[in-house]
Motif scaffolding. Structure first.
Motif, PDB file in Angstrom:
ATOM      1  N   SER A   1      -0.475  95.618 -97.361  1.00 52.83           N
ATOM      2  CA  SER A   1       1.130  95.239 -97.176  1.00 52.83           C
ATOM      3  C   SER A   1       1.147  94.681 -95.594  1.00 52.83           C
TER       4      SER A   1
ATOM      5  N   ARG B   1       3.114  91.116 -95.292  1.00 58.03           N
ATOM      6  CA  ARG B   1       4.126  90.907 -94.207  1.00 58.03           C
ATOM      7  C   ARG B   1       3.546  89.723 -93.226  1.00 58.03           C
TER       8      ARG B   1
ATOM      9  N   ALA C   1       4.408  86.605 -94.982  1.00 60.56           N
ATOM     10  CA  ALA C   1       5.882  86.237 -95.080  1.00 60.56           C
ATOM     11  C   ALA C   1       6.666  85.986 -93.790  1.00 60.56           C
ATOM     12  N   PHE C   2       6.034  86.569 -92.923  1.00 60.24           N
ATOM     13  CA  PHE C   2       6.468  86.279 -91.255  1.00 60.24           C
ATOM     14  C   PHE C   2       5.916  85.044 -90.837  1.00 60.24           C
TER      15      PHE C   2
ATOM     16  N   PHE D   1       2.232  90.907 -85.253  1.00 56.75           N
ATOM     17  CA  PHE D   1       3.597  90.968 -85.046  1.00 56.75           C
ATOM     18  C   PHE D   1       4.010  92.234 -86.081  1.00 56.75           C
ATOM     19  N   THR D   2       3.582  92.239 -87.309  1.00 58.93           N
ATOM     20  CA  THR D   2       3.917  93.140 -88.055  1.00 58.93           C
ATOM     21  C   THR D   2       3.563  94.692 -87.725  1.00 58.93           C
TER      22      THR D   2
ATOM     23  N   PHE E   1       5.480  96.948 -85.210  1.00 53.97           N
ATOM     24  CA  PHE E   1       6.492  97.689 -85.516  1.00 53.97           C
ATOM     25  C   PHE E   1       5.731  98.943 -86.444  1.00 53.97           C
ATOM     26  N   ARG E   2       4.764  98.641 -87.119  1.00 53.12           N
ATOM     27  CA  ARG E   2       4.178  99.680 -87.864  1.00 53.12           C
ATOM     28  C   ARG E   2       3.547 100.585 -87.347  1.00 53.12           C
TER      29      ARG E   2
ATOM     30  N   GLN F   1       4.363 101.764 -84.208  1.00 48.67           N
ATOM     31  CA  GLN F   1       5.429 102.330 -82.930  1.00 48.67           C
ATOM     32  C   GLN F   1       5.286 103.918 -82.921  1.00 48.67           C
ATOM     33  N   ASP F   2       4.992 104.285 -84.126  1.00 49.09           N
ATOM     34  CA  ASP F   2       5.021 105.996 -83.939  1.00 49.09           C
ATOM     35  C   ASP F   2       3.869 106.545 -83.374  1.00 49.09           C
ATOM     36  N   ARG F   3       2.823 105.664 -83.239  1.00 47.07           N
ATOM     37  CA  ARG F   3       1.395 105.978 -82.445  1.00 47.07           C
ATOM     38  C   ARG F   3       1.306 105.496 -81.202  1.00 47.07           C
TER      39      ARG F   3
ATOM     40  N   PRO G   1       5.901 101.612 -78.044  1.00 48.69           N
ATOM     41  CA  PRO G   1       6.373 100.201 -78.589  1.00 48.69           C
ATOM     42  C   PRO G   1       6.295  99.207 -77.434  1.00 48.69           C
ATOM     43  N   GLU G   2       6.870  99.497 -76.247  1.00 48.92           N
ATOM     44  CA  GLU G   2       6.789  98.289 -75.230  1.00 48.92           C
ATOM     45  C   GLU G   2       5.625  97.438 -75.382  1.00 48.92           C
TER      46      GLU G   2
ATOM     47  N   TYR H   1       2.243  88.314 -78.423  1.00 47.84           N
ATOM     48  CA  TYR H   1       2.349  87.369 -77.352  1.00 47.84           C
ATOM     49  C   TYR H   1       1.214  87.160 -76.212  1.00 47.84           C
TER      50      TYR H   1
END
Lengths: 378, 308
Positions: B8, B12, B15-16, B254-255, B258-259, B261-263, B266-267, B274
């Motif tokens: 996945s 993604r 797609a992005f 990039f994807t 977000f995936r 972030q719980d680990r 996130p900043e 980039y």
């Protein structure tokens, strides 16, 4: 000779007629066509003009933080008596300009700092996010609800918490998974954040950001979401379940009428801070203005029964409208954050029977028990 | 489960990054001919808007894509005129196109905001290919046609660039326009072709955004993707096939931001793509010298016969 006097008199007449009207200049951070924040603001400007005949309005759109002072100069030059800026980021520029123009009255939406001639106002959604949370909790099969959020600031945290507490009230196992964008507008990031949540099993979505992306991406996969600020139901007619709509006009009308009858002047605004809610009709629940809950989901919500401590056995549908009515009456009737309330680290945030004060709401840093994901400053 | 996450993520990423890769391949052609085009962002946003209007008016996303390609090509032609015929500063012309494109699209697009595209491209699985284990679900399932087209187009253009006489001349024009000129090839013609083609590809990249990825129009919806496409062209060392790989890599970062972030914080994660881009650019620029990476020698320099 006489003719000249006549022309002069006419001109003066016109001039004085213009002086009679109260000119209100608006500064929008976004384009009025953003179909969200600034669009909703411009609806209020038009409503104000209709409701108060003495008022004449003008606006400038897409004004960034850096440009705001120059546009204030322009609006003053064009004769504005009142200037309203609609973005938090406009604050510094507004306060600086207010010092240079002590006779002009300023209003700053979502602002926090005031001055004798600067008032602040806010139409806050936390109650409506709670109502949306009730709907999301009932519609989610997995019990995993997603939230695509812009920045970890108190306003957004407050809304996530209210949303999560709503979901929990109808499904004690429901969790709200948060993903941060660190941007107000980034459609690609919002798209991928939503897809990431979907791949992790999320099947209902709330969000705080300035595009329709979450509604569209979740909608394409058939998952419910909510309108933000303005109606987004056209973007996914079958999946926008409800939403939170703003009605700035009640605040603007109240304030401008106060200026007209002399209640508000350029010297007494230091303590004027509107924080208006459902009770004052400054915010509303709805996928669209005439659609509190999308009829597509009516059957499912009416069939979803909750064993509720306050109402006994009640459908999610009825619960939403009971709560809406309570909160529309007053905050004392019901508040989503009424204690006893614990944050996810187990700390008592509000004691038994305690209803948070407005300053407490404005400084929200805690995370509700069923919020999952990173949380700065908790 | 691990394989599922990987699949996945790749899906993604494609797609992005699809619009990035379209625009990057176009930029590669323009730069191979010796013309830098900093107007990619402007061309993409105009493609997104005009494509959206055409699709909305005609009822067909294909007509929208054609219109987007057309407007991208037209702006490319303009950039070619300014930078090749007038021999003006390419960087300034490109920047002007980006600024102008963002402003103009905002103005023209005003009445098209809030009108979602109902006849957008639909996702589908590629028959047969989507049944291949791993690769099928990762690259050939649940995407839009404009994403699937990337691989065949990149292969085709790679072949054109490296295995045909046309490609040889194009590269010569970018490396040593005087040599191409001496050999009787029109530097002007090749540069016009390449820059216009670059505009067409950027326009299609924009159309992907407004007709497929998020079928609607909103102001500044490209949000900097054009600049990333420019960076990808360099990172791919001006090679269309590598642009696909580089795009997918960037998309994966990039994807994942977000995936995971719980680990992870996130900043930091949102910065990751980039940081990756900057590192890639630095690496490409100084790593093994400009020449080894195939930067066209005459990049950015207008050509005039007899001058040096």
């Amino acid at each position: 000779m006489k003719r000249w006097i006549l022309v002069l008199a006419l001109l003066m007449g016109v001039a004085s007629a213009q002086d009679d009207s109260l000119k209100v200049g608006f500064i929008y951070v976004g384009p009025v066509g953003d179909n969200g924040y600034s669009f909703a603001f411009d609806q209020a400007r038009q409503a104000l003009e209709e409701a108060v005949p003495e008022v004449e309005t003008m606006y400038v759109e897409s004004v960034s933080e850096a440009e705001v002072e120059a546009f204030i100069d322009q609006l003053v030059f064009e004769g504005s008596d009142i200037i309203i800026a609609n973005s938090f980021g406009h604050g510094d520029g507004v306060l600086a300009a207010a010092q240079r123009y002590p006779d002009i009255i300023f209003g700053h939406a979502t602002g926090v700092e005031r001055a004798p001639n600067v008032m602040t106002f806010m139409a806050d959604f936390y109650q409506v996010y709670y109502l949306n949370g009730l709907v999301a909790g009932a519609l989610s099969d997995s019990g995993k609800i997603g939230y695509v959020a812009s920045f970890p600031i108190p306003e957004v945290k407050r809304h996530i918490n209210a949303f999560a507490l709503g979901a929990k009230e109808v499904n004690p196992d429901a969790v709200v998974e948060v993903r941060w964008l660190y941007s107000w507008f980034d459609p690609a990031a919002s798209n991928e954040a939503t897809e990431a949540l979907i791949s992790q099993g999320v099947d209902a979505f709330g969000f705080t950001e300035d595009s329709t992306t979450v509604v569209q991406v979740a909608g394409a996969r058939g998952y419910p979401s909510f309108s933000h600020y303005a109606s987004m139901v056209e973007y996914s007619p079958e999946t926008v379940a409800s939403g939170h709509l703003v009605n700035w006009s009640v605040i603007l009308i109240d304030f401008v009428e106060g200026v007209l009858d002399g209640t508000y002047t350029s010297e007494n605004l230091e303590d004027v801070d509107y924080f208006w809610l459902l009770e004052q009709d400054a915010v509303r629940m709805g996928a669209a203005p005439d659609m509190p809950i999308n009829p597509v989901y009516e059957e499912e919500l009416k069939g979803y029964l909750v064993d509720h401590p306050e109402f006994g056995e009640i459908s999610a549908w009825d619960l939403v409208f009971e709560r809406l009515e309570q909160m529309s009456t007053s905050r004392e009737e019901f508040d989503p954050f009424e204690g006893p309330l614990y944050d996810r680290q187990g700390n008592l945030v509000f004691e038994e029977g305690e209803i948070p004060t407005i300053p407490e709401l404005l400084s929200t840093q805690w995370a509700a028990e069923n919020v999952v994901g990173p949380w700065e400053g908790e | 489960m691990e394989a599922e996450i990987l699949i996945s993520t790749i899906a993604r990423a494609l797609a992005f990054s699809a619009p990035l890769i379209w625009a990057a391949i176009g930029e590669i052609f323009a730069e191979r001919s010796g013309v830098v085009n900093l107007g990619v962002e402007g061309m993409m946003i105009l493609g997104a808007l005009i494509g959206f209007i055409a699709a909305q008016s005609s009822g067909s996303p294909w007509i929208g894509t054609l219109a987007a390609a057309g407007v991208g090509g037209a702006v490319g032609l303009f950039h070619a005129f300014v930078s090749v015929t007038l021999r003006a500063n390419q960087y300034i012309s490109g920047l002007a196109i980006t600024i102008f494109g963002l402003g103009l699209s905002g103005l023209l697009g005003r009445s098209w905001v809030g009108r979602p595209l109902l006849n957008s491209f639909e996702r589908f699985d590629v028959p047969l290919l989507s049944d291949i284990p791993f690769i099928g679900p990762a690259l050939f399932s649940d995407q839009y046609i404009l994403a699937y087209l990337i691989l065949p187009i990149a292969v085709l253009l790679w072949f054109l660039l490296y295995r045909t006489r046309f490609g040889l001349v194009l590269r010569t024009v970018g490396e040593s326009p005087a040599a191409a000129d001496t050999a009787g090839r029109s530097v002007t013609l090749f540069r016009y072709l390449a820059v216009t083609f670059g505009g067409v590809m950027a326009g299609i990249g924009g159309a992907y955004l407004s007709l497929a990825y998020r079928p609607s129009w909103s102001e500044e919806m490209t949000n900097g993707l054009g600049w990333i496409a420019l960076a990808l062209a360099i990172f791919a060392t001006w090679d269309p096939l590598r642009a696909v790989g580089a795009g997918l890599l960037f998309g994966a970062f990039f994807t994942l931001s977000f995936r995971l972030q719980d680990r992870f914080p996130p900043e930091l994660l949102t910065l990751l793509p980039y940081v990756f881009t900057i590192l890639a650019l630095v690496f490409t620029a100084v790593g093994r010298g400009r020449r080894a990476f195939g930067s066209p020698e005459a990049l950015g320099q207008p050509y005039a016969r007899g001058e040096r």
